[in-house]
Motif scaffolding. Sequence first.
Motif, mmCIF file in Angstrom:
data_model
loop_
_atom_site.group_PDB
_atom_site.id
_atom_site.type_symbol
_atom_site.label_atom_id
_atom_site.label_comp_id
_atom_site.label_asym_id
_atom_site.label_seq_id
_atom_site.Cartn_x
_atom_site.Cartn_y
_atom_site.Cartn_z
ATOM 1 N N HIS A 46 0.864 -1.185 0.000
ATOM 2 C CA HIS A 46 0.000 0.000 0.000
ATOM 3 C C HIS A 46 0.899 1.233 0.000
ATOM 4 O O HIS A 46 1.613 1.481 0.971
ATOM 5 C CB HIS A 46 -0.911 -0.014 1.226
ATOM 6 N N LEU A 47 0.870 1.988 -1.088
ATOM 7 C CA LEU A 47 1.660 3.207 -1.230
ATOM 8 C C LEU A 47 0.792 4.405 -0.885
ATOM 9 O O LEU A 47 -0.258 4.618 -1.497
ATOM 10 C CB LEU A 47 2.178 3.338 -2.663
ATOM 11 N N VAL A 48 1.244 5.195 0.092
ATOM 12 C CA VAL A 48 0.498 6.371 0.547
ATOM 13 C C VAL A 48 1.358 7.608 0.329
ATOM 14 O O VAL A 48 2.509 7.651 0.759
ATOM 15 C CB VAL A 48 0.137 6.262 2.044
ATOM 16 N N THR A 49 0.802 8.614 -0.330
ATOM 17 C CA THR A 49 1.504 9.892 -0.476
ATOM 18 C C THR A 49 0.745 10.963 0.293
ATOM 19 O O THR A 49 -0.488 10.994 0.283
ATOM 20 C CB THR A 49 1.634 10.302 -1.952
ATOM 21 N N ILE A 50 1.493 11.829 0.959
ATOM 22 C CA ILE A 50 0.897 12.918 1.726
ATOM 23 C C ILE A 50 1.071 14.206 0.927
ATOM 24 O O ILE A 50 2.162 14.750 0.829
ATOM 25 C CB ILE A 50 1.538 13.051 3.122
ATOM 26 N N ALA A 51 -0.018 14.674 0.339
ATOM 27 C CA ALA A 51 -0.006 15.898 -0.466
ATOM 28 C C ALA A 51 -0.494 17.059 0.392
ATOM 29 O O ALA A 51 -0.081 17.216 1.534
ATOM 30 C CB ALA A 51 -0.841 15.704 -1.725
ATOM 31 N N SER A 52 -1.412 17.861 -0.126
ATOM 32 C CA SER A 52 -1.910 19.027 0.611
ATOM 33 C C SER A 52 -3.130 19.571 -0.100
ATOM 34 O O SER A 52 -3.232 19.488 -1.333
ATOM 35 C CB SER A 52 -0.829 20.113 0.679
ATOM 36 N N ILE A 53 -4.034 20.147 0.659
ATOM 37 C CA ILE A 53 -5.192 20.804 0.056
ATOM 38 C C ILE A 53 -4.751 21.913 -0.891
ATOM 39 O O ILE A 53 -5.437 22.248 -1.859
ATOM 40 C CB ILE A 53 -6.128 21.354 1.163
ATOM 41 N N SER A 54 -3.569 22.483 -0.648
ATOM 42 C CA SER A 54 -3.064 23.557 -1.501
ATOM 43 C C SER A 54 -2.731 23.073 -2.900
ATOM 44 O O SER A 54 -2.544 23.884 -3.813
ATOM 45 C CB SER A 54 -1.825 24.199 -0.865
ATOM 46 N N ALA A 55 -2.675 21.761 -3.102
ATOM 47 C CA ALA A 55 -2.381 21.210 -4.421
ATOM 48 C C ALA A 55 -3.487 21.496 -5.429
ATOM 49 O O ALA A 55 -3.273 21.364 -6.634
ATOM 50 C CB ALA A 55 -2.162 19.701 -4.318
ATOM 51 N N GLY B 262 -5.844 19.329 5.152
ATOM 52 C CA GLY B 262 -6.055 20.761 5.243
ATOM 53 C C GLY B 262 -5.039 21.338 6.208
ATOM 54 O O GLY B 262 -3.907 20.868 6.282
ATOM 55 N N PHE B 263 -5.440 22.340 6.974
ATOM 56 C CA PHE B 263 -4.500 22.986 7.894
ATOM 57 C C PHE B 263 -4.460 22.206 9.202
ATOM 58 O O PHE B 263 -5.324 22.349 10.058
ATOM 59 C CB PHE B 263 -4.899 24.435 8.146
ATOM 60 N N ILE B 264 -3.438 21.339 9.319
ATOM 61 C CA ILE B 264 -3.203 20.574 10.535
ATOM 62 C C ILE B 264 -1.921 21.105 11.163
ATOM 63 O O ILE B 264 -0.890 21.200 10.492
ATOM 64 C CB ILE B 264 -3.082 19.070 10.245
#
Length: 250
Positions: free
Chosen positions: A134-143, A187-189
């Motif tokens: 399972h490959l997980v990427t952490i992006a951002s709402i700003s994307a 989001g903003f964490i």
Amino acid sequence: MRKNIVITGASSGLGEEMARQFAAMGRNLGLCARRTERLEALKAEIEAKHPDVNVILKELDVNDHEAVFRVFNEFKAAFGTIDRVIVNAGMGKGGPLGTGLFKYNKLTAETNYIAALAQCEAALEIFHAQKSGHLVTIASISALRGMPRAMTSYASSKAALVNLTEGIRAELIRTNSPIKTSCILPGFIRSEINEKVKNTPFMCDTVPGVRSMVRAIEKERVHAYVPGWPWTLVAFLLKRLPLKTTLKLG
């Protein structure tokens, strides 16, 4: 169950808290980052609370691409299998383009995208050999939109990461692979990367914010805005609002 989990950028912020929460679920952890003294402190904390959890630490600068492949394979050798890799390492330095801050904008782009590409490549080599993972990427709402000021390079690098993850998924679907992917767009964490930011709307504390991330990862959601409220709605609006309106989020 994804028993053996590798998390990059685990020495602080979202990665550190993900490690704590996955450890509480009984998962073994391969943690890597540049700051090994912070990893050592995290390992001691986790092992004191969860003595049955196996925690392995590796020093890793994700911009050293050869080291990424080496460290991931060392985790594979230590655990036997890697069930999940969370591509979390990232940075947010930079400034408006054309203001003499190219050095920092370039570093942010390289860390958030090129280094993430190396991590995805290394993880997928292992997963293809195992025929699982399972490959997980952490992006951002700003994307979701172009952002001004210091966010420009950051947001565009995270947009590239979103597309990279979807491209990987497209190839896995095309080849009928059992490997799964998830792209998480927080989001903003509150974390180390934004600890100096004040008066940000909808800012969520680290623990509940990461809890929503972990929940989405455990469900193996293909694409998730977290926390769901209000960020699913914000994402819907961001894709449709005029750019002048979205500037307030930059």
